[in-house]
Design a protein around this motif. Structure first.
Motif, short mmCIF file in Angstrom:
data_model
loop_
_atom_site.label_atom_id
_atom_site.label_comp_id
_atom_site.label_asym_id
_atom_site.label_seq_id
_atom_site.Cartn_x
_atom_site.Cartn_y
_atom_site.Cartn_z
N VAL A 158 53.44 47.47 34.77
CA VAL A 158 52.58 46.48 35.43
C VAL A 158 53.19 46.23 36.81
O VAL A 158 54.26 45.63 36.92
CB VAL A 158 52.50 45.16 34.64
CG1 VAL A 158 51.64 44.15 35.39
CG2 VAL A 158 51.94 45.41 33.24
N PHE A 183 43.82 41.46 43.48
CA PHE A 183 44.36 42.00 42.24
C PHE A 183 45.13 40.96 41.44
O PHE A 183 45.61 41.25 40.34
CB PHE A 183 45.24 43.21 42.53
CG PHE A 183 44.49 44.33 43.19
CD1 PHE A 183 43.60 45.11 42.46
CD2 PHE A 183 44.65 44.58 44.53
CE1 PHE A 183 42.89 46.14 43.07
CE2 PHE A 183 43.95 45.61 45.15
CZ PHE A 183 43.06 46.39 44.41
N VAL A 200 48.91 41.52 39.56
CA VAL A 200 49.25 42.52 38.54
C VAL A 200 48.34 43.73 38.66
O VAL A 200 47.15 43.61 38.97
CB VAL A 200 49.17 41.94 37.11
CG1 VAL A 200 50.24 40.90 36.88
CG2 VAL A 200 47.79 41.34 36.84
N TRP A 201 48.87 44.92 38.37
CA TRP A 201 48.08 46.14 38.48
C TRP A 201 48.64 47.20 37.55
O TRP A 201 49.83 47.51 37.60
CB TRP A 201 48.08 46.65 39.92
CG TRP A 201 47.47 48.01 40.09
CD1 TRP A 201 48.14 49.20 40.19
CD2 TRP A 201 46.08 48.33 40.17
NE1 TRP A 201 47.24 50.24 40.34
CE2 TRP A 201 45.97 49.73 40.33
CE3 TRP A 201 44.92 47.55 40.11
CZ2 TRP A 201 44.75 50.38 40.44
CZ3 TRP A 201 43.70 48.20 40.22
CH2 TRP A 201 43.61 49.58 40.38
N HIS A 225 43.66 44.56 36.13
CA HIS A 225 44.34 43.52 36.89
C HIS A 225 43.75 42.16 36.54
O HIS A 225 42.92 42.04 35.63
CB HIS A 225 44.27 43.79 38.40
CG HIS A 225 42.89 43.80 38.99
ND1 HIS A 225 42.27 42.66 39.46
CD2 HIS A 225 42.01 44.82 39.19
CE1 HIS A 225 41.08 42.96 39.94
NE2 HIS A 225 40.89 44.27 39.78
N TYR A 226 44.17 41.14 37.24
CA TYR A 226 43.63 39.78 37.09
C TYR A 226 42.69 39.52 38.25
O TYR A 226 42.97 39.93 39.38
CB TYR A 226 44.78 38.77 37.08
CG TYR A 226 44.39 37.34 37.40
CD1 TYR A 226 43.42 36.68 36.65
CD2 TYR A 226 44.99 36.66 38.45
CE1 TYR A 226 43.07 35.37 36.94
CE2 TYR A 226 44.65 35.35 38.74
CZ TYR A 226 43.69 34.72 37.99
OH TYR A 226 43.33 33.42 38.28
N ALA A 278 39.15 43.52 34.74
CA ALA A 278 40.03 42.40 35.10
C ALA A 278 39.88 41.22 34.15
O ALA A 278 38.78 40.92 33.69
CB ALA A 278 39.71 41.94 36.53
N ARG A 290 45.38 36.91 31.71
CA ARG A 290 46.22 37.85 32.47
C ARG A 290 47.59 37.99 31.82
O ARG A 290 48.10 39.10 31.65
CB ARG A 290 46.40 37.35 33.90
CG ARG A 290 47.35 38.19 34.75
CD ARG A 290 47.87 37.44 35.95
NE ARG A 290 48.75 36.33 35.56
CZ ARG A 290 49.24 35.43 36.40
NH1 ARG A 290 48.90 35.48 37.69
NH2 ARG A 290 50.03 34.47 35.96
N THR A 324 49.20 41.32 30.29
CA THR A 324 50.44 41.82 30.87
C THR A 324 51.52 41.99 29.81
O THR A 324 52.20 43.03 29.75
CB THR A 324 50.94 40.88 31.98
OG1 THR A 324 49.97 40.85 33.03
CG2 THR A 324 52.27 41.33 32.53
#
Length: 228
Positions: free
Chosen positions: A145, A152, A155-156, A173-174, A192, A199, A203
């Motif tokens: 992450v 984004f 987080v990605w 992502h968020y 997302a 999120r 994660t």
């Protein structure tokens, strides 16, 4: 987060208890189909799951029920996002997203969104800002992450489609814009989570379980000695 499972005891019966590691109230035959209706609890060296009506069994003696659908056939830990007809934030379709560990157990379920409001039908056209196309994706780096600013949401996790498409740049992502009610509400095509809480759940799952695959589909697709 209900999930079907089959009693797997190699022929013996499975004890059903009133509480985790508690008093025996019933027994189930090997091969019985049950439905797990809540979160697991650790007690007495086993993982206990509720099957309804103050009835608990040890998860070590269950096997995940896997009908012949595409999602169930995918090996390893995975994220399965199913687009539903439910909508939030003024028109973003909700993707019911199950976070599934390597054993096939649903660890948690979160909501996701994809595409912009008014653009909720996936398209092959690059730059269309429609939802992520339906299909199977692989995580570029399972368990990773990355920090990502702006839209984004910090987080990605990049994913790559296993099928041919004209579009690219996909990831999870968020979306901090999900409830902003602007022309930027939603995503340009990624998947997302719409809230900080979701999120964090996503994660934690990605980091802990290192899923290999992401499946995006539309709702309706077929994709101990005492036997505690």
């Amino acid at each position: 987060m209900n999930q079907k499972a089959i009693v797997s005891t190699n022929g013996d019966t499975l004890n059903v208890r009133a509480t985790p590691d508690g008093v025996i109230v019933d027994v189930l035959d090997n091969g019985t189909l049950v439905e797990v209706v809540g979160a697991p609890v650790e007690a007495g060296g086993f993982t206990w799951v509720p099957i309804g009506g103050d009835r608990w069994v040890a998860r070590e003696f269950l096997s995940v029920y896997t009908p012949e659908t595409e999602g169930d056939a995918i090996p390893g830990a995975k994220v399965v996002a199913t687009q539903t007809e439910e909508a939030i934030a003024g028109g973003l379709k909700v993707y019911r997203t199950e976070l599934i560990d390597a054993g096939g157990w649903v660890v948690d379920t979160v909501r996701c969104v994809s595409g912009r409001i008014g653009q909720q039908v996936p398209s092959e056209y690059p730059g269309s800002q429609t939802p992520i196309p339906f299909g199977l994706y692989k995580f570029d780096i399972p368990g990773a992450v990355e920090a990502a600013p702006g839209e984004f949401g910090g987080v990605w996790s990049a994913v790559t489609p296993t099928f041919e498409t004209y579009r690219g740049g996909f990831g999870i992502h968020y979306d901090p814009s999900a409830f902003a009610n602007t022309d930027q509400t939603g995503t340009a095509g990624c998947l997302a989570t719409p809230t900080v809480e979701e999120r964090d759940v996503m994660t934690d799952f990605i980091v802990t379980h290192a899923p290999i695959y992401l499946l995006v589909q539309k709702d309706g697709d077929g994709m101990t000695d005492e036997n505690q």
